[in-house]
Design a protein around this motif. Structure first.
Motif, PDB file in Angstrom:
ATOM      1  N   GLY A  11       0.846  -1.195   0.000  1.00  0.00           N
ATOM      2  CA  GLY A  11       0.000   0.000   0.000  1.00  0.00           C
ATOM      3  C   GLY A  11       0.872   1.231   0.000  1.00  0.00           C
ATOM      4  N   VAL A  12       0.754   2.047  -1.018  1.00  0.00           N
ATOM      5  CA  VAL A  12       1.575   3.259  -1.093  1.00  0.00           C
ATOM      6  C   VAL A  12       0.677   4.487  -0.973  1.00  0.00           C
ATOM      7  N   PRO A  13       1.167   5.540  -0.334  1.00  0.00           N
ATOM      8  CA  PRO A  13       0.363   6.759  -0.233  1.00  0.00           C
ATOM      9  C   PRO A  13      -0.038   7.284  -1.612  1.00  0.00           C
ATOM     10  N   SER A  14      -1.275   7.732  -1.734  1.00  0.00           N
ATOM     11  CA  SER A  14      -1.785   8.283  -2.992  1.00  0.00           C
ATOM     12  C   SER A  14      -1.367   9.743  -3.091  1.00  0.00           C
ATOM     13  N   ALA A  15      -0.090   9.949  -3.305  1.00  0.00           N
ATOM     14  CA  ALA A  15       0.463  11.304  -3.367  1.00  0.00           C
ATOM     15  C   ALA A  15       1.481  11.395  -4.494  1.00  0.00           C
ATOM     16  N   VAL A  16       1.481  12.534  -5.164  1.00  0.00           N
ATOM     17  CA  VAL A  16       2.449  12.831  -6.216  1.00  0.00           C
ATOM     18  C   VAL A  16       2.930  14.259  -5.991  1.00  0.00           C
ATOM     19  N   ALA A  17       4.235  14.479  -6.132  1.00  0.00           N
ATOM     20  CA  ALA A  17       4.791  15.829  -6.043  1.00  0.00           C
ATOM     21  C   ALA A  17       5.687  16.053  -7.247  1.00  0.00           C
ATOM     22  N   VAL A  18       5.725  17.289  -7.712  1.00  0.00           N
ATOM     23  CA  VAL A  18       6.571  17.663  -8.837  1.00  0.00           C
ATOM     24  C   VAL A  18       7.437  18.837  -8.388  1.00  0.00           C
ATOM     25  N   GLY A  19       8.745  18.660  -8.480  1.00  0.00           N
ATOM     26  CA  GLY A  19       9.669  19.725  -8.093  1.00  0.00           C
ATOM     27  C   GLY A  19       9.733  20.817  -9.146  1.00  0.00           C
ATOM     28  N   ARG A  20      10.346  21.909  -8.778  1.00  0.00           N
ATOM     29  CA  ARG A  20      10.493  23.029  -9.722  1.00  0.00           C
ATOM     30  C   ARG A  20      11.293  22.630 -10.953  1.00  0.00           C
ATOM     31  N   ASP A  21      12.182  21.637 -10.772  1.00  0.00           N
ATOM     32  CA  ASP A  21      13.000  21.152 -11.885  1.00  0.00           C
ATOM     33  C   ASP A  21      12.267  20.113 -12.736  1.00  0.00           C
TER      34      ASP A  21
END
Length: 148
Positions: A64-74
């Motif tokens: 089970g993985v957290p349902s989260a996505v992040a995108v860095g400035r790069d």
């Protein structure tokens, strides 16, 4: 329909066809997501249902993985626990629906868009696709033998 009803119905259909078969199930949850596989072998008559662990940034595998996505400035993408960890990192301050995506499942199918988000993250469906197709970096999901 319960999990057992589904498994029984799938097994009966595959037995009737007398051929190998498999089904993949994706649980895109608000807080956690997972993938499961059911496979049938007519030679043994067994239906194996198992959760598939997904590779994490630290090299571990988690069901089970957290349902989260992040995108860095790069433009670098982070998934699961790694995306959640980015929330508090100095110099990395993504904002919800711009570079940090949590609970996007609740917006799938709505005509809502994330206008300030990077390309490929402009609506909940695109974010969900990133979660479902987690990058495996050649590691691939491996069966655990755990039943879901």
């Amino acid at each position: 329909m319960t999990r057992f009803d589904f498994a029984d119905r799938l097994k009966q259909r595959l037995q009737a066809a007398n051929r190998k078969g498999a089904a993949i199930g994706i649980d895109l949850g608000t807080t956690k997501s997972c993938i499961a596989r059911a496979s049938y072998d007519p030679a043994s008559g067994e239906l194996l249902c198992e959760c598939l662990p997904l590779p994490q940034a630290d090299g571990s595998l988690r069901v089970g993985v957290p349902s989260a996505v992040a995108v860095g400035r790069d433009g670098r993408e982070f998934y699961g626990a790694e995306a959640l960890a980015k929330r508090g990192q100095r110099g990395f301050q993504p904002r919800q629906r711009k570079g940090l995506f949590l609970e996007s499942k609740n917006e799938i199918g709505l005509r809502h868009s994330y206008a300030k988000a990077p390309e490929g993250f402009r609506n909940a469906g695109e974010v969900a696709e990133k979660l479902v197709l987690l990058p495996t970096e050649g590691k691939g999901a491996r069966p655990t033998g755990q039943t879901c």
